[in-house]
Design an enzyme around this catalytic site. Structure first.
Site, short mmCIF file in Angstrom:
data_model
loop_
_atom_site.label_atom_id
_atom_site.label_comp_id
_atom_site.label_asym_id
_atom_site.label_seq_id
_atom_site.Cartn_x
_atom_site.Cartn_y
_atom_site.Cartn_z
N GLU A 150 41.40 32.95 -94.53
CA GLU A 150 41.82 32.71 -95.91
C GLU A 150 41.94 31.20 -96.10
O GLU A 150 42.33 30.47 -95.20
CB GLU A 150 43.17 33.39 -96.17
CG GLU A 150 43.03 34.90 -96.26
CD GLU A 150 44.36 35.62 -96.37
OE1 GLU A 150 45.37 35.00 -96.71
OE2 GLU A 150 44.36 36.84 -96.10
N ARG A 178 51.80 37.58 -96.77
CA ARG A 178 52.05 38.59 -95.73
C ARG A 178 52.50 37.93 -94.43
O ARG A 178 51.83 37.04 -93.91
CB ARG A 178 50.80 39.44 -95.50
CG ARG A 178 50.57 40.45 -96.61
CD ARG A 178 49.29 41.22 -96.43
NE ARG A 178 48.12 40.43 -96.76
CZ ARG A 178 46.87 40.90 -96.75
NH1 ARG A 178 46.65 42.16 -96.42
NH2 ARG A 178 45.86 40.13 -97.07
N CYS A 230 47.03 38.56 -90.48
CA CYS A 230 46.28 39.06 -89.32
C CYS A 230 46.99 38.88 -87.98
O CYS A 230 47.23 39.87 -87.28
CB CYS A 230 44.91 38.37 -89.26
SG CYS A 230 43.84 38.87 -90.62
N ASN A 269 41.62 37.19 -82.00
CA ASN A 269 42.86 36.84 -82.71
C ASN A 269 44.02 36.64 -81.73
O ASN A 269 44.84 35.72 -81.90
CB ASN A 269 43.22 37.93 -83.73
CG ASN A 269 42.56 37.67 -85.07
OD1 ASN A 269 41.80 36.71 -85.21
ND2 ASN A 269 42.83 38.50 -86.05
N LYS A 302 49.98 29.69 -94.88
CA LYS A 302 49.19 28.47 -94.68
C LYS A 302 48.73 27.97 -96.03
O LYS A 302 48.88 28.68 -97.03
CB LYS A 302 48.03 28.73 -93.73
CG LYS A 302 46.94 29.65 -94.27
CD LYS A 302 45.78 29.57 -93.31
CE LYS A 302 44.65 30.47 -93.67
NZ LYS A 302 43.54 30.36 -92.76
N VAL A 359 39.30 40.23 -97.83
CA VAL A 359 38.06 40.35 -97.06
C VAL A 359 36.95 41.02 -97.88
O VAL A 359 35.82 40.55 -97.95
CB VAL A 359 38.31 41.13 -95.75
CG1 VAL A 359 37.02 41.63 -95.14
CG2 VAL A 359 39.04 40.22 -94.76
N1 NAD Z 1 42.83 38.62 -94.79
C1 NAD Z 1 42.16 38.06 -93.81
O1 NAD Z 1 42.15 36.83 -93.64
C2 NAD Z 1 41.35 38.91 -92.85
C3 NAD Z 1 40.42 38.29 -91.99
C4 NAD Z 1 39.68 39.10 -91.14
C5 NAD Z 1 39.88 40.48 -91.12
N2 NAD Z 1 40.79 41.04 -91.94
C6 NAD Z 1 40.95 42.49 -91.92
O2 NAD Z 1 40.28 43.04 -93.05
C7 NAD Z 1 40.98 44.18 -93.55
C8 NAD Z 1 41.32 43.99 -95.01
O3 NAD Z 1 42.23 42.92 -95.12
P1 NAD Z 1 42.56 42.23 -96.51
O4 NAD Z 1 43.37 41.04 -96.22
O5 NAD Z 1 41.31 42.10 -97.32
O6 NAD Z 1 43.48 43.37 -97.19
P2 NAD Z 1 43.91 43.49 -98.73
O7 NAD Z 1 45.18 44.23 -98.73
O8 NAD Z 1 43.81 42.15 -99.39
O9 NAD Z 1 42.77 44.39 -99.38
C9 NAD Z 1 42.60 45.75 -99.14
C10 NAD Z 1 42.16 46.42 -100.44
O10 NAD Z 1 41.74 47.75 -100.13
C11 NAD Z 1 42.12 48.60 -101.20
N3 NAD Z 1 42.09 50.00 -100.70
C12 NAD Z 1 42.91 50.56 -99.78
N4 NAD Z 1 42.54 51.84 -99.56
C13 NAD Z 1 41.46 52.08 -100.34
C14 NAD Z 1 40.63 53.22 -100.55
N5 NAD Z 1 40.83 54.36 -99.88
N6 NAD Z 1 39.61 53.12 -101.44
C15 NAD Z 1 39.41 51.96 -102.11
N7 NAD Z 1 40.16 50.84 -101.95
C16 NAD Z 1 41.18 50.90 -101.07
C17 NAD Z 1 43.47 48.08 -101.60
O11 NAD Z 1 43.81 48.49 -102.92
C18 NAD Z 1 43.28 46.56 -101.48
O12 NAD Z 1 42.85 45.98 -102.69
C19 NAD Z 1 42.19 44.36 -92.63
O13 NAD Z 1 41.86 45.27 -91.61
C20 NAD Z 1 42.37 42.97 -92.04
O14 NAD Z 1 43.00 43.01 -90.78
C21 NAD Z 1 41.52 40.29 -92.81
#
Ligand code: NAD
Length: 446
Positions: A155, A331, A263, A211, A324, A11
């Site tokens: 994604e 995950r 998610c 969701n 997918k 994200v």
């Molecule tokens: N993946 C999706 O399709 C999607 C869609 C909508 C919403 N979301 C939401 O968005 C959020 C992020 O999801 P994601 O899939 O991008 O996760 P992700 O695990 O791919 O990315 C999270 C990143 O944050 C970094 N991080 C964690 N703590 C940190 C800190 N204190 N300082 C700096 N960096 C830090 C991690 O190293 C990691 O690279 C979640 O809450 C998820 O539910 C995800």
């Protein structure tokens, strides 16, 4: 605007890159030094179609940069987005907010002038208020607001989703923060994207409710598929007939092996936990979680049944490991339950996935192959688990020659039963009558 994106994952990286494309000056920060080093070197740490080009163009234009130095970046920012992970908390199923609160503390220590702190991570209702309290406690002097701006991208089509969202939801109290958020998303006004301003709690709940509703749709059609199998009808016809009703809509009505991914599983569970804690249990969501959990082992049994109930000594060729197509994200992928269950029943599993194999090998014991056909050599059954495009047009003559027996279990309903029958396969799919080969009609080897 000067924007900081904390968390450069699926994200954060997509949002940061696309906001820089809007014309803003974006700095992406991540606590993972290897991730930042890769991005600084022009390498994209995740697979997301189109992302590399957007990152490269905007980095070259000087609008997008990457750093591990959160302090310097935050000091100059007008808006700081929190886009860190919120996985399921071990033990109780609630959302784990450790990373969110860590980010809030890091931000607090470095706030300069007026800043809007924006929660883009999916967080339970009330988290924005807690983030505000954490920052206020650390920096009573700071001039800031906390807004909620949940992300709805998918994604696999994340760039397009961010550029052309169905809606942008922003939850915040004051006009000052609203103005900053309006400015950030101004480029979307051209295509008249609805921008919905709500209270912070409403925005937080909109994300979970959306969701959970989509997960419910998937689970509903999966249960209809089970019924279709019992009564000998076709779930694709049922779904099409339902989906043509505009009140229902055709999307998310594809029966399959149960939802997975980063998610839906964690968000449905977190919403259920919130509802239980608040004494307003969402029984529909509870059923969705339970039905979906039970579906993965049921899929392993379905494969075993196709092989006569006995998997000991059998080889399963499995296509698709990610939850997918068009992502490398593993995950909560259904494969993480199905592969171990097959192995537990004595099968050898040979798998191939176009992008997910590096991650899959870290997460489970599975023999990975060079390509789709490589999995099939002398296998007793071919299982289609993720509907990557390259699995939609397999050379069925070659498949028939490679497999020990011409048996396919299609958990995504990619192929038509009549076509499979014509090619001489026994074919088991979801919510449709299984077909036996029709030798008289079998297509001759080319
Ligand atoms: N993946 C999706 O399709 C999607 C869609 C909508 C919403 N979301 C939401 O968005 C959020 C992020 O999801 P994601 O899939 O991008 O996760 P992700 O695990 O791919 O990315 C999270 C990143 O944050 C970094 N991080 C964690 N703590 C940190 C800190 N204190 N300082 C700096 N960096 C830090 C991690 O190293 C990691 O690279 C979640 O809450 C998820 O539910 C995800």
């Amino acid at each position: 605007m000067r924007i900081v994106m904390i968390g450069a994952g699926y994200v954060g990286l997509v949002s940061g890159a696309c906001l820089s494309e809007f014309g803003h000056e974006v700095v992406c920060v991540d606590k993972d030094p290897a991730r930042i080093a890769a991005l600084q070197g022009g390498r994209i740490p995740i697979f997301e179609p189109g992302l590399e080009a957007v990152v490269a163009a905007n980095a070259k234009a000087g609008r997008l940069s990457f750093t591990a130095d959160l302090a310097a970046a935050v000091r100059k920012a007008e808006a700081v987005f929190i886009a860190v992970g919120t996985p399921t908390r071990r033990g109780d199923g609630h959302a784990d907010l450790t990373h969110v609160f860590q980010a809030a503390r890091d931000i607090a220590d470095n706030l300069g002038g007026y800043t809007v702190v924006v929660t883009k991570s999916t967080v339970p209702v009330g988290t924005g208020r807690e983030v505000q309290e954490v920052i206020r406690a650390a920096r009573p002097d700071a001039d800031f607001d906390v807004a909620s701006n949940p992300e709805f991208l998918r994604e696999g089509s994340a760039i397009e989703d961010f550029r052309r969202p169905d809606r942008v939801v922003v939850g915040c109290g004051g006009e000052r923060a609203r103005e900053v958020m309006r400015e950030i998303y101004r480029p979307l006004f051209i295509n008249e994207t609805p921008m919905l301003f709500t209270g912070r709690e409403s925005a937080e709940l909109i994300k979970y409710a959306s969701n959970a509703f989509l997960a419910t749709k998937i689970t509903f059609i999966n249960e209809m598929a089970d019924l279709c199998e019992k009564v000998g009808t076709d779930v694709k016809d049922v779904a099409r007939g339902m989906g043509l009703d505009k009140r229902i809509g055709a999307k998310f009505l594809q029966a399959g092996p149960g939802f997975g991914g980063s998610c839906f599983p964690k968000d449905t569970l977190a919403l259920l936990k919130t509802s239980q804690a608040q004494g307003a249990v969402t029984r529909i969501v509870e059923a969705v979680v339970n039905v979906n959990d039970a579906r993965k082992p049921a899929m392993a049994r379905k494969i075993a049944d196709a092989l006569g109930g006995e998997l000991a000594g059998k080889t399963v060729a499995l296509l698709g490991l990610t939850f997918k197509p068009n992502t490398d994200d593993m995950r909560d992928a259904p494969s993480l339950d199905i592969v171990p269950a097959l192995r537990q029943m004595g099968a050898t599993v040979r798998a191939y996935d176009p992008e997910g194999m590096v991650q899959a090998r870290r997460l489970m014991d599975v023999e990975t192959c060079d390509d789709a056909y490589d999995t099939m050599k002398d296998a007793d059954v071919l299982v289609l688990l993720t509907e990557w495009n390259e699995f939609r047009a397999l050379n069925l003559v070659k498949v028939g020659e490679l497999l020990k027996q011409k048996l396919i279990v299609d958990l995504r309903n990619i192929y038509a039963p009549a076509q499979m029958q014509a090619y001489g396969f026994a074919y088991v799919s979801i919510g449709r009558p299984a077909v036996r080969p029709a030798p008289a009609l079998a297509v001759a080897a080319e």
